[in-house]
Design an enzyme around this catalytic site. Sequence first.
Site, mmCIF file in Angstrom:
data_model
loop_
_atom_site.group_PDB
_atom_site.id
_atom_site.type_symbol
_atom_site.label_atom_id
_atom_site.label_comp_id
_atom_site.label_asym_id
_atom_site.label_seq_id
_atom_site.Cartn_x
_atom_site.Cartn_y
_atom_site.Cartn_z
ATOM 1 N N TYR A 67 128.100 99.149 138.888
ATOM 2 C CA TYR A 67 127.047 98.323 139.496
ATOM 3 C C TYR A 67 125.656 98.812 139.105
ATOM 4 C CZ TYR A 67 130.029 95.084 141.893
ATOM 5 O OH TYR A 67 130.925 94.077 142.127
ATOM 6 N N HIS A 119 127.834 84.826 147.207
ATOM 7 C CA HIS A 119 128.476 86.103 146.891
ATOM 8 C C HIS A 119 127.544 87.308 147.043
ATOM 9 C CE1 HIS A 119 131.705 83.834 144.314
ATOM 10 N NE2 HIS A 119 131.878 83.691 145.605
#
Length: 244
Positions: A67, A119
């Site tokens: 990430y 999301h």
Amino acid sequence: MEFNPGLIQLLKDAQTIAALTGAGISKESGIPTFREVQTGLWARYDPQELATAQAFKRDPELVWEWYQWRRGLVSEAAPNPGHFALVNLAKQVGSFTLITQNVDGLHQAAGSQDVIELHGNITRTKCFDQHHPVENYGEIEGLPPRCPQCKSLLRPDVVWFGESLPAQALEDAFRAAEQAEVFISIGTSAVVEPAASLPRIAFQAGAVVVEVNPDETPLSPIAHHNLRGLSGTILPDLLQQAWP
Ligand code: NAD
């Protein structure tokens, strides 16, 4: 591209339009979709296996670092003409709802308002156990950093595969799909549920469904208009022809 004159007229007459975007709209901003081969260090990992709570529990450092890499891509990216075309579309229509599966914040960076993020957003961080939002985690001892409040590990504030979507966002998205006269599905493979149901719900409620994608998807057979190509080209062209 020359568009069907019926589609142009429909857009001009519509009072209520909803659009659903996916990773494809950000591809022209340099952010890879999940389905293409990842580059460099991450090439040997399958993103769909990293974007899960199980993966995080198994190897939190690996998922955190993946990430961090994606956050780096997002921080260097700028919105493209596809994102800007949707800002302009909102100005032309009485009621326009923008729903996105993307976590990159590029719609907001382009100037879109009230974006429904199904999301989450990769630029936000929360803790794994209690979902406390954390803005500054300061000095880091080990990766991932820990929540200042409850000491559980920090994770991105995104919805991983297998997790529930934010209830309010989902409710707003379904309502927009039911009420839309025109529903435009842009840059999404139309397979990740429940987002993939939105254009189908719009279709059943009588909306005209438009797909913008270079490739065919499971939605294509029911879409009234399949606009094959890149959203960064098609969307500005569409706007230009409808509102010259
Ligand atoms: P996807 O990767 O499954 O599909 C992308 C679609 O975009 C494909 O159908 C492809 O043909 C199409 N496409 C590629 N280039 C395009 C272009 N220039 N213009 C228009 N269409 C183009 O993406 P998805 O359907 O959004 O689902 C994947 C999941 O991965 C989502 O849940 C999303 O949250 C996440 N994701 C988000 C980002 C992001 O935020 N930018 C990036 C990767 C993955």
